[in-house]
Design an enzyme around this catalytic site. Structure first.
Site, PDB file in Angstrom:
ATOM      1  N   LEU A 110     -12.409  48.222  22.373  1.00  0.00           N
ATOM      2  CA  LEU A 110     -12.019  48.269  21.088  1.00  0.00           C
ATOM      3  C   LEU A 110     -10.779  49.640  20.644  1.00  0.00           C
ATOM      4  O   LEU A 110     -11.255  49.763  19.258  1.00  0.00           O
ATOM      5  CB  LEU A 110     -12.979  48.709  20.159  1.00  0.00           C
ATOM      6  CG  LEU A 110     -14.102  47.521  20.711  1.00  0.00           C
ATOM      7  CD1 LEU A 110     -15.157  47.733  19.740  1.00  0.00           C
ATOM      8  CD2 LEU A 110     -13.508  46.211  20.568  1.00  0.00           C
ATOM      9  N   CYS A 111     -10.020  50.128  21.209  1.00  0.00           N
ATOM     10  CA  CYS A 111      -9.426  51.952  21.192  1.00  0.00           C
ATOM     11  C   CYS A 111     -10.432  52.372  20.777  1.00  0.00           C
ATOM     12  O   CYS A 111      -9.740  53.194  19.519  1.00  0.00           O
ATOM     13  CB  CYS A 111      -8.605  51.366  20.608  1.00  0.00           C
ATOM     14  SG  CYS A 111      -7.194  50.352  20.670  1.00  0.00           S
ATOM     15  N   ASN A 112     -11.733  52.368  20.719  1.00  0.00           N
ATOM     16  CA  ASN A 112     -12.473  53.589  20.711  1.00  0.00           C
ATOM     17  C   ASN A 112     -13.219  54.526  21.402  1.00  0.00           C
ATOM     18  O   ASN A 112     -14.237  53.967  21.557  1.00  0.00           O
ATOM     19  CB  ASN A 112     -13.657  53.153  18.911  1.00  0.00           C
ATOM     20  CG  ASN A 112     -13.901  54.139  18.584  1.00  0.00           C
ATOM     21  OD1 ASN A 112     -14.209  55.029  18.852  1.00  0.00           O
ATOM     22  ND2 ASN A 112     -13.793  54.242  17.185  1.00  0.00           N
TER      23      ASN A 112
END
Length: 831
Positions: A390-392
């Site tokens: 989730l690009c986190n």
């Protein structure tokens, strides 16, 4: 709004959705944080604007250019008005996206004389984290408490400029961070050396942002306008005028941002000074996107009234989704959903929690369910959601309790963003994200809850477990089987070719002769095409013509009249003169199932045109010949291995332990393969297919044909075997097969994806058989059907030059591990 008012508003959104979002018909859209869908009336209004007005480059005095300039300045004011920002206190810089806005701020701070210190919160998006690479020093704050302690420091001796960045809302789980940090940091910094950067991209997609008090506002706020409105693809950087001097040291300049440039005997330039945006908007603005933004703001207000209403609506839906998922239980009481909610946030409270639910699923034994399997089922049922990292990275690592060393080890073991290595060392490597937006409704929430309940809540024991299989195998004789059919798939992901009965077919170490020696590769990326993305590949029908020594390729169904040639032929011999001089596959861009390979592409433009016309995508035919065919090497190797439920008759907790390496006894620790996904040969059982189809038809579904499983060998009971005594899924316990005089090792069960839902005769997609497989054949959180297989060489020292063969109709004798010693010849090979 009270619940009754929420339901009335929800009904209005339902009606609005049917009219404004026709692309959502038949789908459940749960990825608002990924891309907001644009309403139909927005495109219509923008289209009317474009055909009614002439817009020119604003760097001109023409009427069209002056109209553009006037409209752009109007849009700036409308955007500031949306956030209650005084244009005397703020300026708007248009950028490509939120990431471009972050990078613009980074450029300014990187060019400071002494560099800069950078701090960021753990929940930051990857784009915020990347700024650290340009900083002289950087720090990741792991908790809110660490941020509070840092803010309260009475003095900071370091004279270096500082930048602190954080998200207004985590794009991972929707947790909303304190907006007052910006004001508190400014109040605590008497020297004015600390600046704040707020990533509001996720936040403003469903919630209002109030910038009316410039003293309390962030110095820099980045926005993703496409996440707010769905269209246009545009971002914005809102800059507090009091912090605009931070860009004074920025070195780069582009067209339109300078008053004068001298570049011959002297090197000198003068930047524009009238406004900040004139200095920072390098080159020609995306004028049509900005015009579309004008339409988007107006349409959004007409459809949804305000961001306050959107926030109330989505907060209500998210609370219901969270509560319902949290209550799901398996029949043994085990929780189904692990929801990653921050302790400081509360669903239903828009101040602390946005409309996002991040979760993983557990099976009845407490093991993790593979997110890749969830996504496959979701695709079949037309659910749009997101899984993975989730690009986190900070938020995911903290939520999943992944230490840095574990993430390093997972990477070394093959885990990559987007691949199927989603459970490693007993921990998930990512999660499922459900995100709601303005057009979301109660039906979306109910549909997802029903989806989870249907496929992932175990209310009773599966009808056929490995224990059941073991018991039935003990009771039934094993000398009852024969080879019903043999198939090869000359071109990867295209139709199969059936071997005629009585024809002896050679078996190589890499699999059956001519199986998956060819593939179609994208002319731009070099990646091998597959039916997952191009289902019409099923209508490309290759056949092996041994008499003429050629591979014939014809087209079927809707592809019949798409090409200039009705048929093409390719010599079976790997004549080097037929291929290009350079390998088509180079470095990382050359991938077949994640592997870099050295296939050769055919020179013939006629061959390329045939396949490109048929599929509507520019592609080449490439070949990866077997070592047995004279190429001398096959660098790819089998990835298949026995699953835990096949290794032991005592069930382990699915997902609780990492997958292990291939199991001994047996010599097939690593077998060479060509362009197959995981193993040299795939075997399925007709009786298993029959049992599967009984279950499909019982629910009113369409029976699956053997072709959808793309098996090389189909094993069936002999015709004279008593009816009603079929032994479905007995192959789960097989470790070896004897076919005629040849022996084969079973490498493990075949993990299935939604590609089995493509009808091989029409190329149309269906929900079966994957839907039923997911309910009846899921072990360890993954769905299996069929067995990976490899040939066991009887005498590797033989110099006869002849390859072993098998035929349709030959007898098949399976062996379990405990039966190997009963066959002296087999025992001599593996014992």
């Amino acid at each position: 709004m009270e619940e009754e008012a929420h339901l009335m508003y929800n009904e209005a959104v339902e009606q609005l959705r049917a009219k404004e979002y026709p692309m959502l018909q038949g789908t459940t859209y749960l990825d608002h944080a990924g891309t907001t869908l644009y309403p139909k009336s927005l495109i219509e209004r923008f289209s009317t604007d474009m055909i009614s007005n002439l817009y020119g480059n604003p760097h001109s005095a023409s009427n069209a250019s002056q109209l553009t300039t006037r409209r752009i300045e109007d849009v700036r004011l409308r955007l500031l008005e949306l956030f209650k920002a005084d244009p005397q206190e703020f300026d708007v810089v248009f950028v490509a996206n939120a990431t471009a806005g972050i990078k613009l701020v980074m450029d300014a701070f990187r060019d400071q004389e002494d560099g800069f210190w950078y701090g960021y919160h753990r929940d930051a998006h990857t784009s915020l984290i990347g700024v650290r690479e340009a900083a002289k020093e950087h720090r990741c704050f792991a908790t809110d408490g660490e941020v509070a302690e840092w803010i309260q420091q009475p003095t900071r001796d370091d004279a270096r400029t500082r930048l602190f960045a954080y998200p207004a809302q985590s794009n991972m789980n929707g947790r909303r961070l304190p907006l007052d940090w910006c004001q508190r940091i400014r109040a605590a910094d008497s020297k004015g050396k600390t600046y704040t950067l707020l990533d509001a991209a996720a936040f403003v997609s469903t919630s209002p942002l109030d910038l009316s008090n410039a003293e309390n506002a962030p110095d820099f706020t980045v926005l993703s306008l496409y996440k707010m409105f769905g269209f246009p693809d545009l971002g914005a950087l809102v800059v507090r005028q009091a912090a605009a001097h931070a860009f004074d040291k920025r070195r780069y300049f582009g067209g339109g941002t300078v008053e004068m440039v001298v570049c011959l005997k002297e090197q000198w330039h003068a930047k524009k000074a009238d406004s900040l945006h004139e200095r920072l908007e390098d080159g020609t603005l995306p004028i049509h996107s900005i015009m579309a933004l004008d339409s988007a703001i107006a349409v959004h207000r007409e459809l949804f009234a305000s961001l306050e209403r959107v926030s109330q609506h989505t907060s209500f839906l998210a609370a219901k989704l969270y509560n319902e998922l949290s209550m799901l239980r398996h029949s043994n009481g085990q929780e189904t959903c692990q929801v990653y909610k921050d302790p400081k946030s509360s669903y239903g409270d828009a101040a602390t929690q946005g409309p996002i639910v991040a979760l993983n699923l557990r099976n009845e034994a407490g093991g993790w369910v593979s997110n890749a399997e969830v996504e496959k089922l979701a695709a079949i049922r037309n659910f749009h959601l997101r899984t993975g990292g989730l690009c986190n990275p900070g938020g995911v690592a903290a939520s999943l309790n992944l230490a840095p060393w574990e993430m390093h080890e997972n990477f070394s073991a093959g885990q990559r963003c987007g691949n199927e290595n989603d459970i490693m060392r007993g921990k998930p490597t990512g999660m499922i994200r459900i995100s709601l937006g303005a057009m979301s409704t109660m039906n979306d929430v109910n549909a997802f809850i029903a989806f989870v309940r249907e496929f992932f809540v175990q209310e009773e024991s599966l009808s056929a477990t490995p224990h059941d299989i073991c018991e039935r195998v003990e009771l039934l004789p094993t000398s009852r089987l024969h080879v019903e059919s043999l198939s090869v798939y000359p071109i990867k992901s295209c139709a199969g070719f059936s071997v005629s009965p009585g024809q002896a077919w050679e078996v190589y170490p890499e699999g059956l002769a001519w199986d998956r020696e060819w593939c179609l590769v994208h002319q731009g990326t070099g990646a091998a095409l597959s039916q997952k993305r191009y289902p019409k590949m099923a209508l490309i029908r290759p056949s092996i013509d041994m008499v003429e020594g050629v591979l014939r390729v014809r087209l079927a169904g809707v592809l019949k009249d798409t090409t200039t040639d009705a048929e093409i032929t390719v010599p079976l011999s790997a004549d080097p003169r037929l291929f290009t001089d350079d390998a088509m596959y180079r470095d990382a861009s050359a991938k077949v199932c994640g592997d870099s390979v050295q296939a050769k592409t055919y020179k013939s433009s006629r061959i390329s045109a045939f396949f490109s016309q048929a599929l509507g995508v520019a592609c080449h035919l490439a070949r990866f010949p077997a070592a047995g065919n004279g190429s001398g090497f096959s660098p790819r190797h089998s990835k298949a291995h026995l699953r835990k439920y096949q290794k032991s008759r005592s069930m382990q907790i699915p997902g609780a332990y990492p997958d292990s390496t291939p199991v001994t006894p047996g010599v097939c620790v690593s077998k060479p393969i060509l362009l197959a996904n995981e193993s040299p040969i795939l075997t399925i059982s007709r009786s298993s297919l029959n049992r599967l189809n009984e279950m499909i038809k019982a629910d009113g579904g369409k029976a699956a044909q053997a072709e959808v499983f793309r098996a090389n060998i189909v094993v069936a009971e002999n015709p004279d075997y008593p009816p009603g005594l079929e032994d479905p899924y007995a192959e789960d316990e097989w470790r070896y097969l004897q076919i005629g005089n040849q022996y084969f090792e079973m490498l493990g069960a075949c993990r299935r994806c939604q590609m089995v839902c493509i009808d091989q005769q029409t190329a149309e997609r269906d929900q079966e058989p994957f839907t039923t497989l997911a309910k009846t054949r899921r072990f360890d959180g993954r769905v299996y059907f069929g067995e990976h297989t490899c040939h066991l060489p009887i005498n590797e020292s033989s110099n006869s030059g002849r390859h072993p063969t098998i035929m349709v109709g030959e007898a098949v004798q399976p062996y379990r591990d405990d039966e190997v010693s009963h066959n002296s010849r087999l025992w001599s090979i593996v014992g």
